[in-house]
Scaffold this motif. Structure first.
Motif, mmCIF file in Angstrom:
data_model
loop_
_atom_site.group_PDB
_atom_site.id
_atom_site.type_symbol
_atom_site.label_atom_id
_atom_site.label_comp_id
_atom_site.label_asym_id
_atom_site.label_seq_id
_atom_site.Cartn_x
_atom_site.Cartn_y
_atom_site.Cartn_z
ATOM 1 N N GLY A 50 0.819 -1.207 0.000
ATOM 2 C CA GLY A 50 0.000 0.000 0.000
ATOM 3 C C GLY A 50 0.850 1.253 0.000
ATOM 4 O O GLY A 50 1.965 1.277 0.553
ATOM 5 N N GLY A 51 0.361 2.319 -0.597
ATOM 6 C CA GLY A 51 1.112 3.569 -0.680
ATOM 7 C C GLY A 51 0.954 4.427 0.555
ATOM 8 O O GLY A 51 0.014 4.274 1.336
ATOM 9 N N GLY A 52 1.917 5.329 0.748
ATOM 10 C CA GLY A 52 1.823 6.298 1.832
ATOM 11 C C GLY A 52 2.618 5.958 3.075
ATOM 12 O O GLY A 52 2.428 6.593 4.117
ATOM 13 N N PHE A 53 3.540 4.979 3.004
ATOM 14 C CA PHE A 53 4.346 4.656 4.185
ATOM 15 C C PHE A 53 5.192 5.867 4.569
ATOM 16 O O PHE A 53 5.849 6.468 3.712
ATOM 17 N N PRO A 54 5.206 6.258 5.855
ATOM 18 C CA PRO A 54 5.811 7.548 6.213
ATOM 19 C C PRO A 54 7.263 7.518 6.680
ATOM 20 O O PRO A 54 7.858 8.576 6.881
ATOM 21 N N PHE A 55 7.849 6.343 6.892
ATOM 22 C CA PHE A 55 9.159 6.279 7.527
ATOM 23 C C PHE A 55 10.233 5.724 6.586
ATOM 24 O O PHE A 55 9.953 5.318 5.472
ATOM 25 N N GLY A 56 11.466 5.706 7.075
ATOM 26 C CA GLY A 56 12.573 5.156 6.313
ATOM 27 C C GLY A 56 12.846 5.916 5.035
ATOM 28 O O GLY A 56 12.861 7.146 5.010
ATOM 29 N N ALA A 57 13.040 5.193 3.962
ATOM 30 C CA ALA A 57 13.343 5.822 2.670
ATOM 31 C C ALA A 57 12.180 6.665 2.161
ATOM 32 O O ALA A 57 12.377 7.547 1.323
ATOM 33 N N GLU A 58 10.963 6.409 2.658
ATOM 34 C CA GLU A 58 9.784 7.173 2.238
ATOM 35 C C GLU A 58 9.578 8.435 3.080
ATOM 36 O O GLU A 58 8.640 9.193 2.849
ATOM 37 N N ASP A 59 10.441 8.638 4.062
ATOM 38 C CA ASP A 59 10.345 9.804 4.944
ATOM 39 C C ASP A 59 10.482 11.087 4.126
ATOM 40 O O ASP A 59 11.264 11.156 3.180
ATOM 41 N N ALA A 60 9.714 12.107 4.503
ATOM 42 C CA ALA A 60 9.822 13.393 3.818
ATOM 43 C C ALA A 60 11.208 13.998 3.984
ATOM 44 O O ALA A 60 11.676 14.747 3.125
ATOM 45 N N ASN A 61 11.874 13.700 5.094
ATOM 46 C CA ASN A 61 13.254 14.137 5.344
ATOM 47 C C ASN A 61 14.051 12.929 5.831
ATOM 48 O O ASN A 61 14.339 12.806 7.025
ATOM 49 N N PRO A 62 14.423 12.028 4.918
ATOM 50 C CA PRO A 62 15.047 10.771 5.337
ATOM 51 C C PRO A 62 16.383 10.951 6.055
ATOM 52 O O PRO A 62 16.825 10.043 6.759
ATOM 53 N N THR A 70 16.095 2.473 4.265
ATOM 54 C CA THR A 70 15.310 1.244 4.410
ATOM 55 C C THR A 70 13.959 1.401 3.723
ATOM 56 O O THR A 70 13.194 2.314 4.045
ATOM 57 N N PRO A 71 13.612 0.527 2.785
ATOM 58 C CA PRO A 71 12.337 0.663 2.058
ATOM 59 C C PRO A 71 11.157 0.232 2.922
ATOM 60 O O PRO A 71 11.308 -0.476 3.924
ATOM 61 N N ALA A 72 9.977 0.626 2.476
ATOM 62 C CA ALA A 72 8.745 0.268 3.185
ATOM 63 C C ALA A 72 8.561 -1.244 3.260
ATOM 64 O O ALA A 72 8.046 -1.770 4.253
ATOM 65 N N SER A 73 8.993 -1.947 2.217
ATOM 66 C CA SER A 73 8.818 -3.404 2.182
ATOM 67 C C SER A 73 9.564 -4.111 3.315
ATOM 68 O O SER A 73 9.213 -5.220 3.705
ATOM 69 N N THR A 74 10.592 -3.462 3.842
ATOM 70 C CA THR A 74 11.356 -4.023 4.956
ATOM 71 C C THR A 74 10.908 -3.446 6.292
ATOM 72 O O THR A 74 10.723 -4.180 7.273
ATOM 73 N N LEU A 75 10.702 -2.125 6.343
ATOM 74 C CA LEU A 75 10.439 -1.448 7.614
ATOM 75 C C LEU A 75 8.993 -1.604 8.077
ATOM 76 O O LEU A 75 8.738 -1.738 9.285
#
Length: 354
Positions: A50-62, A70-75
């Protein structure tokens, strides 16, 4: 049961109407379980793509994240594996009666979960956004920050659930935490003594931090290179920094109210309130929140230093070193707030102890 126990100790009985106002120790665990389950389910959704994961590599300020690459698929599966069992633990602590799981396992898991989650997934943006909101700047709030707030809410409810559970285990009052034999350090006179020491620390640390930011706004590159100071000057960064530092200094001055009379009775210059009693929660709630956010922010700076994220540390020590003392500030503020609570709690309306 409360009425019979109070009658046996010679304490005042609690009416059914009054009892209904003191149910939070029995209910907070269910709230914690619900919040943690819902957020755990959200992470299952993200783990499934699903889209919209907020942490790790998807963080607005990683760059601020402990899991920058770290991608969402792992975190997301890791977070789900933390949150869903935590919801079950919160529910076990909330349910009446004995549990098959040993109490030390439940409490040990809880406090490890609280510490690890706050240190790994929350950072100084929570405190920064609170400060910017007071300055009427809301542009920095983003999806990651909102998720951090929600995560901290769940962790906070979990911590309060553990507190209520510990009180139940030692036969203490669920509302005030007191037993028939209270330790000496909780007495109002003792709390006043160690509370004053905690307040001194909680005032000194933020003023040391603020002095560097005020110096930069005044054109003095204290603890930073001339190059960095010029770069910040072009973006007017130092004026905003001075504004945030001033808020911290004002907060430090307000901390004095935890040991001064004006923290208990509104001063005469407060028209309409002067002479009236200051409600204890008016000081305890914001002070506790700020103590938590300050500690989270300080731990983040220490984590980034351990990760080697700071370049030119010897030249630009003023940008990071003062913040590394913030956990001391947060701990001192928390201790001062606890002392204030102990001094002002008075007789418990639930159990009658006082």
């Amino acid at each position: 049961m409360t009425q019979l126990a109070n009658r046996g100790r010679g304490l005042p009985e609690v009416s059914p109407t009054s009892r209904s106002r003191f149910r939070w120790p029995e209910r907070v665990g269910y709230a914690a379980a619900a919040v943690l389950f819902l957020y755990g389910a959200a992470n299952v959704y993200w783990a499934l793509g699903g889209g919209g994961f907020p942490f790790g590599a998807e963080d607005a300020n990683p760059e601020y994240s402990a899991f920058e690459h770290t991608p969402a698929s792992t975190l997301a599966p890791v977070l789900a594996a933390l949150l869903l069992p935590s919801a079950a633990v919160a529910l076990m602590m909330a349910l009446p009666g004995r549990r098959r799981v040993p109490r030390n396992v439940l409490l040990g898991y809880t406090w490890c979960f609280v510490a690890v989650t706050l240190a790994a997934f929350a950072d100084f943006r929570l405190l920064g956004n609170l400060a910017y909101a007071l300055l009427l700047r809301f542009g920095a709030i983003n999806w990651t920050v909102l998720n951090q707030f929600f995560l901290v809410l769940g962790v906070g409810l979990m911590a309060v659930t553990a507190l209520a559970y510990q009180r139940r285990l030692r036969d203490a009052c669920g509302s005030c935490g007191r037993t028939d034999g209270e330790p000496d350090w909780t007495a109002p006179e003792a709390a006043a003594r160690w509370g004053r020491k905690a307040v001194r620390i909680a005032v000194i640390v933020p003023f040391v931090y603020a002095s560097t930011r005020w110096a930069w706004a005044l054109g003095i590159p204290l603890g930073i290179s001339d190059k960095l100071w010029e770069e910040g000057k072009e973006d007017h960064l130092w004026y905003w920094g001075a504004g945030l530092a001033t808020l911290g200094a004002l907060g430090a001055l307000l901390t004095l109210g935890l040991v001064r009379r004006w923290g208990e009775v509104f001063p005469r210059w407060m028209v309409g309130l002067r002479g009236k009693r200051v409600p204890p929660l008016l000081a305890i709630v914001p002070a506790s929140l700020v103590a938590l956010l300050i500690t989270i922010a300080g731990v983040m700076y220490i984590r980034l230093e351990i990760q080697g994220k700071f370049d030119n540390q010897s030249e630009d020590w003023g940008t990071t070193v003062p913040e590394m003392f913030w956990p001391l500030w947060g701990a001192a503020l928390a201790a001062a707030t606890l002392a204030y609570h102990l001094r002002r709690r008075g007789r418990c309306k639930r159990c009658g102890r006082g």
